[in-house]
Structures are given as C-alpha cells and as structure tokens.
Design an enzyme around this catalytic site. Structure first.
Site, PDB file in Angstrom:
ATOM      1  N   HIS A 157       0.818  -1.226   0.000  1.00  0.00           N
ATOM      2  CA  HIS A 157       0.000   0.000   0.000  1.00  0.00           C
ATOM      3  C   HIS A 157       0.846   1.268   0.000  1.00  0.00           C
ATOM      4  CE1 HIS A 157      -4.072  -1.726   0.696  1.00  0.00           C
ATOM      5  NE2 HIS A 157      -3.315  -2.780   0.970  1.00  0.00           N
ATOM      6  N   ASP A 365       3.411   9.326  -0.938  1.00  0.00           N
ATOM      7  CA  ASP A 365       2.224   8.590  -0.529  1.00  0.00           C
ATOM      8  C   ASP A 365       2.032   7.459  -1.523  1.00  0.00           C
ATOM      9  OD1 ASP A 365      -0.113   8.100   0.953  1.00  0.00           O
ATOM     10  OD2 ASP A 365      -0.600  10.237   1.026  1.00  0.00           O
TER      11      ASP A 365
HETATM   12  C1  GDG Z   1      -2.233   3.903   3.284  1.00  0.00           C
HETATM   13  C2  GDG Z   1      -1.192   4.530   2.347  1.00  0.00           C
HETATM   14  C3  GDG Z   1      -2.871   4.426   0.502  1.00  0.00           C
HETATM   15  C4  GDG Z   1      -8.289  10.286   7.469  1.00  0.00           C
HETATM   16  N1  GDG Z   1      -8.529  11.119   8.505  1.00  0.00           N
HETATM   17  C5  GDG Z   1      -9.696  10.745   9.032  1.00  0.00           C
HETATM   18  C6  GDG Z   1     -10.161   9.656   8.306  1.00  0.00           C
HETATM   19  N2  GDG Z   1      -9.287   9.398   7.354  1.00  0.00           N
HETATM   20  C7  GDG Z   1      -9.459   8.350   6.340  1.00  0.00           C
HETATM   21  C8  GDG Z   1      -9.629   8.958   4.978  1.00  0.00           C
HETATM   22  C9  GDG Z   1      -9.146   7.833   4.078  1.00  0.00           C
HETATM   23  C10 GDG Z   1      -8.108   7.158   4.953  1.00  0.00           C
HETATM   24  O1  GDG Z   1      -8.339   7.527   6.288  1.00  0.00           O
HETATM   25  C11 GDG Z   1      -6.707   7.625   4.634  1.00  0.00           C
HETATM   26  O2  GDG Z   1      -6.264   6.964   3.508  1.00  0.00           O
HETATM   27  P1  GDG Z   1      -5.003   7.510   2.708  1.00  0.00           P
HETATM   28  O3  GDG Z   1      -4.946   6.739   1.452  1.00  0.00           O
HETATM   29  O4  GDG Z   1      -5.177   8.956   2.475  1.00  0.00           O
HETATM   30  O5  GDG Z   1      -3.730   7.310   3.636  1.00  0.00           O
HETATM   31  P2  GDG Z   1      -3.097   6.201   4.672  1.00  0.00           P
HETATM   32  O6  GDG Z   1      -3.895   6.097   5.905  1.00  0.00           O
HETATM   33  O7  GDG Z   1      -1.682   6.616   4.872  1.00  0.00           O
HETATM   34  O8  GDG Z   1      -3.185   4.803   3.869  1.00  0.00           O
HETATM   35  C12 GDG Z   1      -1.893   5.318   1.249  1.00  0.00           C
HETATM   36  C13 GDG Z   1      -3.776   3.689   1.461  1.00  0.00           C
HETATM   37  O9  GDG Z   1      -3.028   3.000   2.472  1.00  0.00           O
HETATM   38  C14 GDG Z   1      -4.653   2.664   0.739  1.00  0.00           C
HETATM   39  O10 GDG Z   1      -3.888   1.787  -0.015  1.00  0.00           O
HETATM   40  O11 GDG Z   1      -3.662   5.229  -0.354  1.00  0.00           O
HETATM   41  O12 GDG Z   1      -0.948   5.851   0.341  1.00  0.00           O
HETATM   42  O13 GDG Z   1      -0.294   5.370   3.073  1.00  0.00           O
HETATM   43  O14 GDG Z   1     -10.169   6.933   3.788  1.00  0.00           O
HETATM   44  O15 GDG Z   1     -10.966   9.308   4.799  1.00  0.00           O
HETATM   45  N3  GDG Z   1     -11.307   9.027   8.568  1.00  0.00           N
HETATM   46  C15 GDG Z   1     -12.048   9.481   9.613  1.00  0.00           C
HETATM   47  N4  GDG Z   1     -11.643  10.556  10.366  1.00  0.00           N
HETATM   48  C16 GDG Z   1     -10.482  11.208  10.109  1.00  0.00           C
HETATM   49  O16 GDG Z   1     -10.129  12.157  10.803  1.00  0.00           O
HETATM   50  N5  GDG Z   1     -13.188   8.867   9.912  1.00  0.00           N
END
Ligand code: GDG
Length: 460
Positions: A157, A365
């Site tokens: 990921h 990322d």
């Molecule tokens: C890893 C990889 C890759 C965020 N803040 C809150 C919240 N979130 C949710 C978002 C989104 C998720 O968390 C974050 O996903 P991301 O993809 O932006 O980042 P990572 O957590 O680092 O995820 C990344 C991912 O895996 C999937 O393969 O894209 O590159 O690092 O869904 O909405 N959700 C809530 N409150 C928050 O304050 N409920």
C-alpha cells in the site's frame, strides 16, 4: 476460484464503518466475496502473562475474522520497531527518520513466522491468499517453508523507493527475496513497479522475463501496478446521510464570509503537513487579499503516537499553527483551525463538500484516498478544487488536479491562489474528468484486477 483469505496487520469488522484506507478498502473487498480475514487483534499481552499468540476466530456476516494477540516484546519490535521505525520511513524516502536497531528484525521475523503457523491451521488447499502491506512481506516465505502451496499475492500500500534508498535497509536483500515467495506482487503505481524492476536488475541475479515477469531463486513472479480506488457509491451514499448534511450546513453557515481550504489525514510525516502550513503562510503573505478570509482547516488524526518521530512532528505543527495565527489572526478571524482529532467518517463528505480547495500535499504517498474522496464529495455544479502533490501515487491517475511540488513553498502558495480563483467552468471540467477516472477505477475494479491476475497464474 477458491475461498479468499486476506491477511493484513490490522483487520476490521467489514459491517462497521472503519477509518483508514486499508481497513476501508479491504472490508469492502471481503464483504462481497465472503472468506477469511486474518491479522493482529490489536491487543498486546504483557510479557509473562498468558494469552500471547492466542487465536480468536469469529464470524462477522459472510466473513470469518481470525486474530492473534501479540506479546509486548513482539509488538514493540515487529510493529513499532521494524514496520513503523524502519520500513515506513525508508519506503517513504525518509532515511533520516529510520531507526535501524538490530534487534527489531528478529521480532519482525518471529511475528511473521507465528502468523504463518496460526494461519496455516485455518487454510484449505484451494484458498487464494492475499497478503497486504509492509508488515507482512515475509509471510508467504514462511507459509511456503511449511509446505503451503496455495496461490499467494501481495499488495504494497505504500511506495517502493528507488534501489539505492531500499539498499539502506540492512536486510534489503532478504526482504526482496521474500517477495519471490508470492505468485503476484502488486504496487500502487507504475513508478513503484519501475523501482522494483530496477532493484531486481541491479541488486539481484534475477532474469527479467518481461515488463511484468521476473525469475529468481527458482521462482517466477508477476509484478504489476494496481492503483487502489474507493467505493464511490458508498461514499456518495454517506454524503446523503444526515450527519454529512449537518456538517455541510454547519460549515457553510459558520464560514459564509470565508473561503475554506481543507486538509484531512493521519498525523504522519509522509503527509507534508509542515510544508503545507508554510505554503499557506506564504499565500497570506504573497496574496494579502486572503487576509481575513482564507481559512485552513487541518484535521490531523492521531496516529502511532508511541513512535518518537510522530511526537516531534506534533510539536512542530502546534508551533507552526500558533505562529501563523499569532502573526496573521484577527479578533474575528483565525487563519488556521488545527484539529488533532479524528472526524467521524459519516461527517467527512460534508466537510469535504464545504471546502473550496483541498490540500493533499504528501511528500510521498502510496496512493492517497483522501484525494479521491474529496472529488466524489463535491457538488458537480459548483465543485471545489484539488491541489495534489505530484509525489502521491494518485498523481499518476489524477492529472486534472492542480499538481504541486510540496517542497516548493511559493509554487504551492501560487497554486493555492490559482485554485481559489479558478473560474466555474474550469472547475466543472476538471471535476468531471477526475470523477470519471475515480468511478472507472474504483475499489471493486482494483480488487477484481488483482484477483483476476492472481487467478490467471498457474497454481504452483
Ligand atoms: C495507506 C497509504 C494508501 C483520514 N482522517 C480521518 C479519516 N481518514 C481516512 C480517509 C481515508 C483514509 O483515512 C486515509 O487513507 P489515505 O490513502 O489517504 O492514507 P493512509 O492512511 O496513509 O493509507 C496510502 C492507502 O493505504 C490505501 O492503499 O492510499 O498511500 O499510506 O479513507 O478518509 N477518517 C475518519 N476521520 C479522520 O479524521 N473517519
């Protein structure tokens, strides 16, 4: 195809709304096929007390959930130490933050071995096993050593860095050799695949059989990019819910005379938060018409707080926000609203929709799902603008966002200004193009492409 078995460090009950990209995507993937989800329970058993390695199995709708507890020592070396103190920073190009403590790797191997033993007892011969992320790179090698012959795929990921950065990990050759125990390895982006191919070409004696096929250690491995998506329909529905609508109305009322810029992420050094705040400060300095108007809401959800680098980042952010508000704030306007708490998932679409501009500016990322969620949450008639780091995996797909180099403070400030001034027609055109791509390449497309590619490989 046989039963689907998903293995990831943390698991979630797919029937509950979870937070975090991995949990969200995998829950949806398993729900539709049924199967087994295996991982760490999230519980740490203090050393010397019973319970370490206990397997808990229960049924959640169509999905069987199996979890194992970890001892304090294993948790500290496998999870905090090797996974989040070595692999996470190095894979995000942050050698300066890596803690190469020689003791960690033993715990990492031990836990992967223990997971393999527990999982093997639950496996059926025609299962298809899909392992997720950097915590579990050696899992297939451990399963193979026990004689497991099932098809096994791995999805990373996070980004895969270029060979010379990867080579800074003392056990990099072992880690990369472990990948060859899988039948299929998936990365988020084409640049990750290119890094893998270059690593194999320069650091191993593997044969590169084709763009996506490598042979080494007596094993052939398929490697491809499978950019992860979101569940668009689920997110649209979430946006129609009362919590989301309330959030939207509340923000629109409160900020009726202001322009909202928004950042939402886990508090993590890969997300480029200090750089973003500095660019926002630059925006206020270079374009003073924003004084008294532009407001940055930054949600930084707590994450991995017991890893040292995270505590240091938290302090840096607090001090930057304080300085910006102190220097530029007025009695009736504060430029930055910094919130070190998580927002309920049901409220997120409303928050996204209320913003004129989303700032998704990670330094690195794997993909970044917030960028995709923001676009889906917009009103197509009056959409907000996405400012996206060129170093997010999502940038390979989302060319209609305004791409920035987050290290370039004044360039990013200039792009923020352009985003805020973008004419309606251009906003609509960009939004439409981005939305079409997100819809076409959603989480179901991602899962099916990966599992179809795995199924197409002849059984070992
Ligand atoms: C890893 C990889 C890759 C965020 N803040 C809150 C919240 N979130 C949710 C978002 C989104 C998720 O968390 C974050 O996903 P991301 O993809 O932006 O980042 P990572 O957590 O680092 O995820 C990344 C991912 O895996 C999937 O393969 O894209 O590159 O690092 O869904 O909405 N959700 C809530 N409150 C928050 O304050 N409920």
């Amino acid at each position: 195809m046989g039963r689907l078995v998903v293995v990831s460090n943390r698991i979630a009950d797919p029937r509950k709304t979870a937070s975090g990209g991995l949990a969200v995507a995998l829950g949806q993937a398993l729900e539709s096929s049924g199967g087994l989800w295996f991982g760490w329970s999230g519980k740490v058993v203090e050393d010397g007390t019973p319970g370490e390695g206990d397997l808990h199995v229960h049924q959640a709708g169509k999905v069987q959930l199996a979890t194992v507890d970890l001892s304090r020592e294993d948790h500290d070396s496998y999870y905090l130490g090797y996974s989040n103190g070595v692999l996470w920073p190095v894979f995000h190009y942050r050698l300066d933050l890596a803690d190469f403590d020689a003791g960690y790797i033993g715990g990492y191997r031990r836990v992967n071995q223990m997971f393999a033993h527990k999982l093997a007892s639950l496996l059926q011969p025609d299962d298809v096993i899909w392992v997720h992320d950097y915590h579990l790179i050696p899992l297939a090698a451990e399963l193979r050593a026990m004689g497991c012959k099932q098809r096994m795929g791995f999805f990373l990921h996070i980004p895969l860095p270029p060979p010379l950065i990867l080579a800074a990990v003392p056990a990099h050759d072992w880690l990369m050799r472990c990948l060859f125990a899988y039948d299929l390895v998936g990365f988020q982006s084409e640049s990750d695949v290119a890094h893998f191919s270059r690593y194999v070409g320069t650091e191993t004696s593997a044969d590169i059989l084709g763009e996506h096929e490598f042979r080494a250690y007596g094993k052939t491995l398929q490697v491809q990019a499978f950019p992860i998506g979101i569940d668009v329909d689920e997110f649209v529905e979430l946006g129609k819910g009362r919590e989301s609508q309330d959030m939207f109305n509340q923000m629109r009322t409160e900020y009726s005379r202001r322009r909202l810029l928004l950042g939402v992420e886990r508090l993590d050094y890969s997300k480029g938060l200090p750089q973003r705040l500095k660019a926002f400060r630059q925006l206020l300095q270079d374009y003073p018409e924003n004084l008294g108007s532009a407001t940055l809401i930054q949600i930084a959800a707590p994450s991995r707080e017991s890893v040292d680098a995270y505590a240091a980042l938290k302090q840096e952010l607090e001090s930057l926000c304080g300085a910006i508000n102190g220097d530029h704030g007025e009695l009736d306007w504060m430029p930055v609203r910094y919130i070190h708490r998580s927002v309920a998932r049901k409220r997120l679409p409303g928050l996204y929709r209320a913003a004129s501009v989303a700032l998704v500016t990670p330094l690195r990322d794997g993909m970044n799902l917030v960028a995709k969620e923001f676009i889906v949450a917009q009103d197509p008639d009056d959409p907000g603008v996405l400012v996206l780091s060129r170093f997010a995996g999502a940038a390979e797909q989302m060319k209609d966002a305004l791409l920035v180099n987050p290290y370039d403070t004044s360039g990013t400030a200039q792009t923020m200004q352009r985003a805020m001034q973008m004419p309606l027609e251009e906003r609509q055109r960009r939004h439409q193009a981005l939305m079409a791509g997100i819809r076409e390449h959603d989480v179901h497309w991602w899962r099916e492409r990966f599992l179809n590619a795995l199924a197409a490989i002849p059984a070992p």
